[in-house]
Motif scaffolding. Structure first.
Motif, short mmCIF file in Angstrom:
data_model
loop_
_atom_site.label_atom_id
_atom_site.label_comp_id
_atom_site.label_asym_id
_atom_site.label_seq_id
_atom_site.Cartn_x
_atom_site.Cartn_y
_atom_site.Cartn_z
N SER A 23 50.57 25.84 -1.79
CA SER A 23 51.62 26.74 -1.29
C SER A 23 52.72 25.96 -0.56
O SER A 23 52.45 25.24 0.42
CB SER A 23 50.98 27.76 -0.33
N HIS A 61 50.48 39.96 5.17
CA HIS A 61 49.50 39.25 4.33
C HIS A 61 50.03 38.00 3.62
O HIS A 61 49.88 37.83 2.43
CB HIS A 61 48.80 40.20 3.35
N THR A 62 50.65 37.13 4.41
CA THR A 62 51.15 35.88 3.83
C THR A 62 50.50 34.67 4.49
O THR A 62 50.08 34.73 5.66
CB THR A 62 52.68 35.76 4.05
N ILE A 63 50.46 33.60 3.72
CA ILE A 63 50.09 32.29 4.27
C ILE A 63 51.35 31.43 4.21
O ILE A 63 52.19 31.64 3.32
CB ILE A 63 48.93 31.64 3.48
N GLU A 116 54.92 33.10 8.92
CA GLU A 116 56.24 32.61 8.52
C GLU A 116 56.31 31.12 8.90
O GLU A 116 56.34 30.77 10.09
CB GLU A 116 57.41 33.38 9.15
N SER A 117 56.38 30.28 7.87
CA SER A 117 56.27 28.84 8.09
C SER A 117 57.32 28.29 9.06
O SER A 117 57.01 27.42 9.88
CB SER A 117 56.37 28.10 6.76
N ARG A 118 58.54 28.81 8.99
CA ARG A 118 59.60 28.20 9.82
C ARG A 118 59.41 28.49 11.30
O ARG A 118 59.44 27.56 12.12
CB ARG A 118 60.97 28.59 9.26
N TYR A 142 64.99 27.86 -1.25
CA TYR A 142 63.61 28.17 -1.68
C TYR A 142 63.59 29.48 -2.47
O TYR A 142 62.90 29.59 -3.48
CB TYR A 142 62.69 28.25 -0.45
N VAL A 186 45.38 33.06 -2.36
CA VAL A 186 46.28 34.18 -2.69
C VAL A 186 46.31 34.43 -4.20
O VAL A 186 46.69 35.50 -4.65
CB VAL A 186 47.71 33.94 -2.14
N PRO A 188 55.21 26.80 1.62
CA PRO A 188 55.35 26.93 3.08
C PRO A 188 54.14 26.39 3.84
O PRO A 188 54.28 25.96 4.99
CB PRO A 188 55.53 28.44 3.30
N1 LIG Z 1 58.60 33.08 4.00
C1 LIG Z 1 57.16 32.92 4.07
C2 LIG Z 1 56.61 32.95 2.66
C3 LIG Z 1 55.11 33.10 2.68
C4 LIG Z 1 54.56 33.46 1.33
O1 LIG Z 1 55.15 34.24 0.58
N2 LIG Z 1 53.42 32.87 1.02
C5 LIG Z 1 52.78 33.19 -0.23
C6 LIG Z 1 52.00 31.98 -0.73
S1 LIG Z 1 53.09 30.64 -1.08
C7 LIG Z 1 51.80 34.33 0.03
O2 LIG Z 1 51.16 34.35 1.05
N3 LIG Z 1 51.70 35.27 -0.90
C8 LIG Z 1 50.77 36.33 -0.81
C9 LIG Z 1 51.36 37.66 -0.53
O3 LIG Z 1 52.60 37.74 -0.27
O4 LIG Z 1 50.64 38.65 -0.59
C10 LIG Z 1 56.83 31.61 4.78
O5 LIG Z 1 57.64 30.69 4.77
O6 LIG Z 1 55.75 31.51 5.38
#
Ligand SMILES: N[C@@H](CCC(=O)N[C@@H](CS)C(=O)NCC(=O)O)C(=O)O
Length: 253
Positions: A45, A86-88, A100-102, A141, A69, A47
């Motif tokens: 991934s 629900h993001t990593i 949020e990575s940033r 991105y 994911v 981020p």
């Molecule tokens: N803008 C977010 C993007 C995070 C993101 O979309 N991560 C993806 C994996 S690269 C994810 O978790 N996707 C699963 C989902 O959205 O359910 C960041 O920089 O952290």
């Protein structure tokens, strides 16, 4: 006469504990006895890769927790309870949850860096770093993922043609930003380089020719050296190659 003054905080019970906490948590970190931070992530991934490299650069110890994911593990109720988006990447720093990575990167620098060079305190310098981070999430991105994601997720056999010009435009802009500076937000490495290097390495791994943009190509090599010790090859490029292989396996042209 009521001599108590509730508006004035007590030094012993309110101010001193805060100073004590701030001083000791930094000292514990510098002495290498800080508690580890949980990082929910997946190696390819983009981020997650930027956060992992930055953590290594700062000497932050992550307790790594894979959330696949690709198998929908981020949708488990336990994860969604912690991060409704629900993001990593997502971090849990002793109860402080952030995604949020940033913002994760700026938080880690503000809390754990020995100095402010990666996220300068000077308002003008910091604003340029913020600009580049916003440019990355909103333009660079975003354009890279919009172009490649339909193939990665098997929705299309080839990337949508109409999404190529926005990505090229984003790279032209990045090339301009790098015209007169060594790094994306000035003469020194900042968190914006971690974020943008991860985006650019993904584009490269998908097969996008970054050599067309002289300043970007030179900066990328500079980042390789500057981030060598924090996993540019084994975390960033290796992860990007895995992501690139998903794309190439589904590409039918
Ligand atoms: N803008 C977010 C993007 C995070 C993101 O979309 N991560 C993806 C994996 S690269 C994810 O978790 N996707 C699963 C989902 O959205 O359910 C960041 O920089 O952290």
């Amino acid at each position: 006469m009521d001599r108590s003054c509730p508006a004035v905080p007590s030094f012993r019970t309110q101010i001193y504990p805060r100073i004590y906490y701030a001083v000791t948590s930094r000292s514990r970190f510098r002495l290498g006895i800080t508690m580890t931070i949980d990082l929910y992530y997946l190696p390819p991934s983009p981020p997650c890769r930027s956060v992992m490299m930055l953590g290594k650069h700062l000497g932050v110890r992550f307790n790594l927790k894979v959330v696949n994911v690709l198998k929908g593990e981020q949708l488990k109720s336990s994860f969604k309870k912690m991060n409704p988006q629900h993001t990593i990447p997502t971090i849990d720093d002793n109860g402080f949850i952030l995604w949020e990575s940033r913002p994760i990167m700026t938080y880690l620098v503000m809390k754990y860096a020995k100095n402010d060079s990666l996220y300068p305190r000077d308002p003008k310098q910091r604003s340029v770093v913020e600009h580049r981070l916003y440019f990355d999430i909103g333009i660079l991105y975003d354009s890279i993922i919009t172009y490649h994601a339909p193939v990665i997720f098997g929705k299309m056999d080839a990337p949508p043609e109409q999404c190529l010009p926005p990505m090229e435009r984003a790279f032209e802009l990045l090339d301009k930003y790098l015209q007169d500076s060594n790094f994306v937000a000035g003469e020194t490495l900042t968190v914006a380089d971690f974020s943008i290097a991860s985006s650019v390495s993904s584009a490269k791994a998908f097969g996008f020719d970054i050599e067309r943009y002289d300043n970007v190509a030179t900066w990328y090599e500079r980042c390789k050296k500057a981030m060598e010790k924090c996993g540019f090859e084994e975390i960033n490029e290796a992860g990007a190659r895995v992501l690139g292989s998903f794309y190439k396996a589904n590409l039918k042209t």
